[in-house]
Design an enzyme around this catalytic site. Structure first.
Site, mmCIF file in Angstrom:
data_model
loop_
_atom_site.group_PDB
_atom_site.id
_atom_site.type_symbol
_atom_site.label_atom_id
_atom_site.label_comp_id
_atom_site.label_asym_id
_atom_site.label_seq_id
_atom_site.Cartn_x
_atom_site.Cartn_y
_atom_site.Cartn_z
ATOM 1 N N HIS A 83 -1.462 -7.526 1.137
ATOM 2 C CA HIS A 83 -0.532 -8.180 0.209
ATOM 3 C C HIS A 83 0.882 -7.900 0.677
ATOM 4 O O HIS A 83 1.084 -7.163 1.643
ATOM 5 C CB HIS A 83 -0.749 -7.646 -1.225
ATOM 6 C CG HIS A 83 -0.465 -6.195 -1.330
ATOM 7 N ND1 HIS A 83 -1.428 -5.214 -1.137
ATOM 8 C CD2 HIS A 83 0.699 -5.528 -1.528
ATOM 9 C CE1 HIS A 83 -0.878 -4.035 -1.237
ATOM 10 N NE2 HIS A 83 0.413 -4.199 -1.456
ATOM 11 N N HIS A 106 1.472 -4.866 3.330
ATOM 12 C CA HIS A 106 0.590 -3.701 3.179
ATOM 13 C C HIS A 106 -0.862 -4.097 3.432
ATOM 14 O O HIS A 106 -1.419 -4.938 2.711
ATOM 15 C CB HIS A 106 0.710 -3.136 1.761
ATOM 16 C CG HIS A 106 2.007 -2.445 1.520
ATOM 17 N ND1 HIS A 106 2.526 -2.234 0.262
ATOM 18 C CD2 HIS A 106 2.908 -1.921 2.385
ATOM 19 C CE1 HIS A 106 3.683 -1.594 0.360
ATOM 20 N NE2 HIS A 106 3.938 -1.393 1.649
#
Ligand SMILES: COc1ccc(C[C@H]2SC(=O)NC2=O)c(OC)c1
Ligand SMILES: [Zn+2]
Length: 262
Positions: free
Chosen positions: A94, A119
């Site tokens: 994300h 991430h």
């Protein structure tokens, strides 16, 4: 649940401690990486990414970010090496981003914010039976973080930014198959590593962070596409654009940040 944490004036990062006492813990994330204070550790291994057999499932807007989820029923998509004692399975990736390019990343480097941060979330399936169990264990998760920097259009990321229109609103999901996230990684895998936490509630102190020094470059148009998403659901009257979904840097509290490079 009834918790309604977010990134707004009333429910943002400075309010999270009211419902999540870990907010003031000793190993919170993100942090400001002060490069001169990091410690080069020559025994740190290279990061080894094995994503080729990955099975991406869907892209979704969870009301906090846009996320791509992976099948994690076996060790076909793992990250190894670095400071990690086990292989860690890719669960999802994300992003965090700003309303303008001067802000958006969660980690900062010598006080500098980037326009965004990717991430890639992995969990220790060698030691724990489920992601949820790993998510609250001190060595349960490993998050590979990559700064986003504006520049040339990113051709692999383009498939994702072109799919964002399908998940504009909270709780929307769409099929998103055969997306290999190794195409998002820069050539150089030099990294900083430290022990930290989830950067959203419940803020569990369960993450070994691996922050790449080299950013992912994407175009301004691609950045703008992230800013067309909404925090809110389609049915909600007030449509709040999804941006500035980042937690600011937290106190280091004596932690050492190690560098894999000189
Ligand atoms: C209950 O388990 C959770 C909850 C939230 C996140 C997402 C957070 S953590 C991060 O690095 N960035 C984010 O937005 C998570 O990811 C590992 C795991
Ligand atoms: Zn994140």
């Amino acid at each position: 649940g009834h918790h309604c944490w977010g990134y707004g004036e009333e429910n943002g990062p400075s309010d999270w401690y009211k419902d999540y006492s870990l907010a003031n813990g000793d190993r919170q994330s993100p942090i400001d990486i002060q490069s001169e204070q990091t410690v080069y550790n020559s025994s740190l291994k290279p990061i080894w990414v094995s994503y080729d057999a990955c099975t991406s499932l869907s892209i979704c807007n969870n009301g906090h970010s846009v996320m791509v989820e992976y099948e994690d029923c076996d060790d076909k998509t793992v990250i190894r090496g670095g400071p990690l004692e086990f292989p860690y399975r890719l669960k999802q990736f994300h992003f965090h981003w700003g309303g303008k390019d001067s802000r958006g990343s969660e980690h900062t480097v010598n006080g500098k914010s980037y326009p965004g941060e990717l991430h890639l979330v992995h969990w220790n399936a060698a030691k724990y039976k489920s992601f949820d169990e790993a998510a609250s264990a001190p060595d349960g998760l490993a998050v590979l973080g990559v700064f986003l920097e504006t520049g040339e259009k990113h051709s692999v990321l383009h498939r994702l930014t072109d799919a964002l229109y399908m998940v504009r609103f909270k709780e929307t999901k769409a099929q998103f198959k055969d997306f290999n996230p190794s195409g998002l990684l820069p050539d150089c895998l030099d990294y900083w590593t430290y022990r930290g936490s989830l950067t959203t509630p419940p803020l569990h102190e369960s993450v070994t962070w691996l922050m790449l020094k080299e950013p992912l470059y994407l175009s301004e148009k691609q950045m703008e596409k992230f800013r067309t998403l909404f925090f809110s659901g389609e049915e909600e009257g007030l449509r709040t654009r999804m941006m500035d979904n980042f937690r600011p840097p937290q106190p280091l509290k004596g932690r050492t940040v190690e560098a894999s490079f000189r």
